[in-house]
Design a protein around this motif. Structure first.
Motif, short mmCIF file in Angstrom:
data_model
loop_
_atom_site.label_atom_id
_atom_site.label_comp_id
_atom_site.label_asym_id
_atom_site.label_seq_id
_atom_site.Cartn_x
_atom_site.Cartn_y
_atom_site.Cartn_z
N LEU A 1 39.22 -5.60 7.72
CA LEU A 1 40.03 -6.10 8.83
C LEU A 1 40.75 -7.38 8.45
O LEU A 1 41.86 -7.64 8.90
N ARG A 2 40.13 -8.18 7.59
CA ARG A 2 40.83 -9.37 7.11
C ARG A 2 42.09 -8.97 6.35
O ARG A 2 43.16 -9.54 6.53
N ARG B 1 42.42 -4.99 -6.10
CA ARG B 1 41.08 -5.34 -6.58
C ARG B 1 40.07 -5.21 -5.45
O ARG B 1 38.93 -4.81 -5.65
N ILE C 1 25.59 -7.69 -2.49
CA ILE C 1 26.21 -8.66 -3.42
C ILE C 1 27.67 -8.30 -3.65
O ILE C 1 28.57 -9.12 -3.45
N LEU C 2 27.91 -7.06 -4.04
CA LEU C 2 29.30 -6.71 -4.32
C LEU C 2 30.12 -6.61 -3.03
O LEU C 2 31.33 -6.82 -3.04
N LEU D 1 29.86 -8.78 -0.63
CA LEU D 1 30.33 -10.16 -0.46
C LEU D 1 31.40 -10.50 -1.49
O LEU D 1 32.38 -11.19 -1.18
N VAL D 2 31.22 -10.00 -2.71
CA VAL D 2 32.25 -10.25 -3.73
C VAL D 2 33.59 -9.65 -3.26
O VAL D 2 34.64 -10.24 -3.49
N SER E 1 31.34 -3.71 -13.74
CA SER E 1 32.47 -4.63 -13.89
C SER E 1 33.71 -3.97 -14.50
O SER E 1 34.77 -4.55 -14.51
N ILE F 1 34.67 -9.48 -0.31
CA ILE F 1 35.30 -10.41 0.66
C ILE F 1 36.11 -11.47 -0.07
O ILE F 1 37.15 -11.91 0.41
N ALA F 2 35.63 -11.88 -1.24
CA ALA F 2 36.28 -12.99 -1.94
C ALA F 2 37.55 -12.57 -2.69
O ALA F 2 38.24 -13.43 -3.24
N GLN F 3 37.87 -11.29 -2.72
CA GLN F 3 39.02 -10.86 -3.52
C GLN F 3 40.33 -11.34 -2.90
O GLN F 3 40.46 -11.40 -1.69
N ALA G 1 33.53 -4.23 7.31
CA ALA G 1 34.49 -4.47 8.39
C ALA G 1 35.18 -5.81 8.19
O ALA G 1 36.39 -5.95 8.43
N VAL G 2 34.44 -6.80 7.70
CA VAL G 2 35.03 -8.12 7.50
C VAL G 2 36.17 -8.05 6.50
O VAL G 2 37.30 -8.46 6.79
N MET H 1 36.86 -2.89 -5.55
CA MET H 1 35.52 -3.44 -5.37
C MET H 1 34.83 -2.75 -4.20
O MET H 1 33.62 -2.48 -4.24
N PHE I 1 43.76 -6.14 6.51
CA PHE I 1 44.71 -5.51 7.43
C PHE I 1 45.43 -6.59 8.22
O PHE I 1 46.66 -6.56 8.39
#
Lengths: 605, 503
Positions: free
Chosen positions: B442-443, B308, B295-296, B298-299, B237, B301-303, B438-439, B312, B445
């Motif tokens: 690309l999101r 950050r 886990i991280l 997916l974390v 963290s 993705i949420a940024q 990739a998710v 991550m 970008f």
């Protein structure tokens, strides 16, 4: 020059060179970029024609080598034993050339013309890589590169939200398929200790097939084809991919890239043959896709989307064929060839229509184009005839081949599905044809439609000729296809598909002739079985919601429990540490450094 | 006459001193970095890749400081340290070049450039030391300016707090590591040598090897110590905030280079000296690395902020290196080392480009950046595209070659008719991380560079001072991606000797 090594390497590397020089130098010279790119694909076409009579072997280049583990960039264009690469290479470079020429007209005034042609060249590089690959890892490399070139080209008009989203969706959906593909490659490697196609000999395969993991390995490899060839359930990206410029749809999303999945399955047919379970999965996936896509095509109104669903449906046929033992793989590849010609023709025709109608894509806003665009009309008619398998056209023979193979192998249910599709296809294509070309112009755009510039005719004519005749012996033999036109056998397959053709066309004429708007309304088909909505829901729950939750846990549970709480406990409890809490960072780091220095001092002196 | 490796380590320190005494900061720093890149390449060139068995380290130099216990300021390279040395000199040049001009730095520009040089020197010293003591000491040397830079030159209003967090966190990690290293030193032989080569020989000699039970707890100490430094889940963290708040060259140097120290230590020290310990804790590491990747991932993705998110993602990708390390074997270790290089270069590239974005638009929050910036700053958009695809492992970039090798490495020990072991299951689950990364990439970008243009600002596109470092990094990634042999050839002799793989 008739040396496989030289020719194959030129085919592979020339487009890469062109793409790189456009991207890093010629971006401000769109005209030159377009000519370079078109010239390069023309050269690769010549090379691929020469390749048919070339001799020798390509010399591989070592890519990775760690003792016994070797991955080569090797080009597989064997002699007569491997007609697959030669035929496919001709299709790719040939359609590529025509699409480049068509694009010279279609993208003439586009802002991103240089970027567009660079993208096409990257695509040509990647696609030829797939065709030439002599091992699974190399195929995977170019598999991914094809994915990214498709991403670039779908998102060509990147300032449009829909195009940007479609590009992203295409890449991500393909990655999901590639996830399986990679697992498959790894398992096949474990079971056979090989990754080169030529090494999958009957003994090695038979030995590997003893493992319970073998079925899973082959199905996992098939996942790659599900993604790239847009089979159910990963089909959702292809219709959206129509956001790209229409010549791109013709080249990539109809004729070549989406067929790569079928090509790959044909490449590993030795492996598929050893796994009954995998063959069944492939057979059914193909059949279901053929049917579901045809049903969705019935209710679409965007000309490119209708063609996209028909592509899905035809790919379903080809994939289904790969699951049929015996003649299946060859029949599937034969259909791949003929389909490449007539579907490219249809897409380029659609491009001409869209170009002529000032970027209108809704067929209900067209109408009466027969008189305005006679040339496009006739070539489109030929393409349609081949797609709906009018006896005598190329599409007829190749489709019959697949249905025959299914019938002969005793796959009755998939065979029936294939016949239903053979009825649905004429129906929706006739609908498209009537609504677009016949009747009266329904909007201003259609009324003012003009025939397209002449440079765009050339590809249409050539493709129209091939759509009609590519199944006949001289051409089929040239392509080294394992199938060609023959007098139809009068059997149930022929009878039923002829019936389907007549019924489909007749029904569509009866329903749509002279109509101003849609008469039937089936929301389930129009909304594509709501699959996109379901996926979006799943992504929202299983990805975004969980990601958000994990982010929360990461910030407010893991960080405090692992770091802050122990740190605080230590700092408050230990008066020892308090001595060092001088309160500012510089001070602390100074102490930190001083400690190290003191330690060195202590040790040295 | 100092050896080439000694020059490599001490040149940045000398340059830092020169800046301290008034030499022009940016000019001197870039000059030293260029010279160091040259020396690094020459050193690589003179490395004999055809050596069989025999000498473990090459280009060795040694200045004995203490006879008993044997302590020497000793440098040497094998394939792994050579690759990490190249990584360091490349990223250092990019980082100092990408640093802002002196006039734009708030506070002392001298200290800014000095810090970067000291970090480089520390990292080089740590990777090139063949003496355990200096391996540790040089890393500490590199950490100090890192902390200072975040506190003094960082972004955001929380930078002091962030600096404190990373200081304490990594400080504690280093202490645990120190405890482990001391235990190792005490338990190998008669605490009479710090020479890594000698320690390895003893650890693998059945007469002098450490008993299994002892190996087990020492390995755990090293795992946690090194793990904290590499942000192994759940000790991660400190990383995203630190990278987000740090000045650009520091994020580049720390995420790109310095963080690799933990992995380097695990492969160089823990693996060969404590093989039984590594075996014992294998499943634990597998679980933790899945934490990193899934886990991280997916974390990530949420940024909602690019910096950050990149930070991550850097934490996430460490999971793959761990996978290669755990897989062991020739392919897995090669992949792990290659990925250290690839990740280091690509993450530095991402931070450099994020820095360019921040400088132009003031913020890195996705919502504030709007979209469609590709139209406004096409060069930045193109280079970011390269960086994004490199980072998600597109073939053609080094990252792909490395990841493929790691996955093959995980399946290398599997017998044809055996069921999947936990290692292979972990590899399969980790593969899903390829989709996850990739998710988010690309999101990001898509959100920043694509879609309709919303902002009304009209900044300039990238200057040459920004493009040169980015291109340097991209070219490095593509060279290795197209032709991994360029680095792998250095690894082969090391894989044959005992430095990388247990006997």
């Amino acid at each position: 020059m008739h040396d496989v090594n030289t020719l194959a390497w030129i085919i592979l590397l020339l487009p890469l060179l062109v793409a790189a020089s456009i991207l890093f130098g010629l971006k401000k010279m769109p005209g030159l970029s377009a000519l370079l790119s078109t010239g390069s694909v023309l050269i690769t076409l010549v090379c691929s024609i020469l390749l048919f009579s070339a001799t020798g072997k390509a010399v591989p280049v070592t890519w990775i080598s760690i003792f016994e583990f070797k991955v080569n960039i090797g080009l597989l264009v064997g002699g007569d034993k491997d007609p697959l690469a030669k035929g496919m290479m001709f299709i790719v470079t040939f359609i590529g050339t025509l699409v480049h020429i068509f694009s010279l007209g279609y993208m003439k005034d586009d802002d991103g013309k240089a970027r567009y042609f660079a993208g096409l060249s990257i695509f040509m590089f990647s696609m030829t890589g797939i065709v030439l690959a002599d091992n699974l890892v190399m195929m995977f490399i170019f598999w991914e590169l094809v994915g990214v070139s498709s991403y670039i080209l779908i998102g060509h008009w990147y300032n449009k939200d829909s195009a940007a989203d479609a590009a992203k969706k295409a890449f991500l959906t393909n990655r999901i398929g590639d996830f399986g593909f990679m697992i498959g490659i790894l398992l096949v490697w474990v079971l056979t200790k090989q990754i080169e196609f030529a090494k999958f000999t009957p003994e090695i395969v038979a030995n590997a097939a003893k493992s319970p993991l073998f079925d899973i390995a082959i199905i996992a490899i098939f996942c790659g084809a599900i993604g790239k060839s847009a089979q159910v359930p990963l089909h959702v990206w292809l219709p959206d991919a129509m956001e790209g410029p229409t010549p791109v749809s013709a080249l990539i999303h109809a004729a070549t890239m989406v067929a790569a999945g079928v090509f790959m399955l044909a490449r590993v047919s030795a492996l598929i043959g050893a796994s009954e379970l995998a063959a069944t999965v492939i057979l059914w996936t193909g059949a279901i896709t053929a049917l579901v896509a045809a049903l969705m095509a019935l209710q679409q109104n965007d000309i490119k989307r209708i063609l996209a669903y028909s592509t899905l449906s035809q790919l379903g046929y080809m994939v289904m064929a790969q699951g049929i033992a015996g003649q299946g793989a060859d029949a599937g590849m034969f259909h791949l060839y003929t389909h490449a010609f007539f579907k490219a023709l249809l897409f380029l025709g659609a491009g001409a229509i869209i170009f002529g109608c000032h970027h209108e894509q809704n067929i209900w806003k067209m109408g009466g184009l027969r008189k305005k665009m006679p040339f496009t009309f006739w070539t489109f008619a030929i393409g349609t005839a081949a797609l709906i398998a009018v006896p005598g056209t190329s599409g007829f023979f190749s489709k019959e081949g697949i249905l025959h193979a299914a019938h002969a192998a005793g796959h009755d249910f998939p065979w029936v599905i294939g016949l239903i599709v053979a009825f649905l296809t004429p129906f929706y294509m006739t609908r498209l044809f009537i609504v677009t070309f016949l009747g009266k112009s329904r909007t201003e755009n259609a009324d003012h439609a003009k025939e397209v510039p002449q440079i765009m005719f050339v590809p249409l004519v050539i493709l129209a000729v091939l759509a009609l005749f590519s199944a006949y012996k001289p051409i089929a033999k040239f392509l080294q296809a394992k199938g060609y036109a023959h007098a139809p056998e009068i059997d149930p397959t022929f009878g039923w598909s002829l019936f389907g053709l007549i019924a489909g066309v007749g029904l569509a004429i009866w329903i749509y002739k002279g109509r101003e708007k849609e008469r039937i309304n089936i929301p389930l088909f129009a909304n594509k079985f709501y699959i996109d909505e379901i996926y979006n829901g799943l992504i929202a729950i299983f990805q975004d919601a969980i990601a958000g939750l994990l982010d929360f846990i990461d910030r407010f549970v893991i960080d405090p429990v692992v770091a802050r709480f122990p740190a605080m406990t230590a700092f408050t409890a230990g008066s020892f540490f308090r001595l060092f809490q001088v309160g500012n960072l510089q001070g602390y780091t100074f102490l930190f450094g001083a400690g190290v220095v003191a330690l060195i001092w202590f040790l040295l002196f | 006459m100092p050896s080439s490796l000694e020059i490599l380590v001490f040149l940045p320190i000398l340059a830092a001193l020169a800046i301290g005494f008034g030499a022009p900061a940016r000019f001197t720093a870039i000059g030293a970095a260029i010279i160091n890149l040259g020396i690094g390449l020459v050193a690589a060139k003179s490395y004999n890749v055809n050596i069989e068995g025999g000498a473990v380290f090459q280009l060795e130099s040694s200045r004995v400081l203490l006879e008993s216990p044997k302590l020497a300021l000793a440098f040497g390279v094998d394939g792994m340290s050579l690759i990490l040395m190249l990584l360091t000199v490349i990223v250092t040049l990019a980082a100092v070049w990408a640093s802002p001009a002196e006039s734009k730095i708030k506070g002392s520009p001298k200290l800014y450039y000095i810090s970067s040089l000291l970090i480089a020197a520390g990292a080089l010293g740590a990777f090139l030391s063949t003496d355990l003591f200096f391996l540790y000491a040089f890393h500490e040397l590199a950490l100090i300016p890192t902390f200072l830079m975040i506190g003094m030159y960082g972004h955001g209003k929380n930078r002091k707090r962030t600096a404190w967090t990373i200081t304490i966190y990594l400080g504690v990690g280093s202490l645990i590591l120190l405890a482990g290293l001391i235990a190792l030193f005490v338990n190998i032989g008669q605490n009479d040598t710090f020479s890594i080569a000698e320690m390895i020989v003893r650890a693998q000699d059945s007469e002098t090897m450490i008993p299994e039970a002892t190996q087990s707890w020492i390995y755990l100490l090293l795992l946690v110590g090194f793990g904290v430094l590499v942000s192994l889940f759940p000790f991660h963290s400190w990383a995203p905030d630190a990278y987000a708040d740090a000045p650009t060259p520091i994020s580049m140097l720390h995420a790109g280079v310095l963080k690799k120290f933990g992995l380097y230590g695990l492969i160089r020290i823990a693996g060969p000296m404590l093989p039984a310990g590594a075996e014992k804790w294998m499943n634990l590491v597998l679980v933790l690395l899945l934490g990193n990747i899934i886990i991280l991932g997916l974390v990530t993705i949420a940024q909602k902020r690019l910096d950050r998110m990149i930070g991550m993602s850097s934490v996430m990708h460490m999971g793959y290196v761990f996978l290669g390390v755990v897989a062991g074997g020739t392919i897995g270790i090669s992949g792990a080392v290659l990925l250290m290089f690839a990740h280091g270069v690509s993450i530095a590239l991402l931070f450099a480009l994020a820095g360019s974005l921040r400088e132009r638009f003031g913020s890195l929050e996705f919502d504030k950046l709007g979209g469609g910036l590709g139209k406004l700053v096409p060069k930045l958009g193109l280079l970011f595209g390269f960086a994004a695809f490199a980072s998600i492992g597109l073939p053609g970039f080094a990252n792909f070659a490395a990841e493929v090798m790691i996955f093959f490495g995980a399946f290398q020990p599997m017998e044809a008719n055996a069921p999947l072991s936990f290692l292979q299951w972990a590899a399969i689950i980790s593969l899903w991380g390829v989709v996850i990364s990739a998710v988010y990439m690309l999101r990001a970008f898509r959100k920043i560079f694509k879609g309709p243009l919303t902002t009304t600002e009209t900044p300039k596109d990238m200057s040459w001072n920004e493009r040169v470092p980015a291109l340097l990094l991209i070219v490095s990634l593509m060279l290795v991606g197209f032709y991994p042999e360029i680095l792998l050839k250095y690894l082969r002799p090391a894989l044959e000797s005992l430095t990388l793989i247990g006997s």
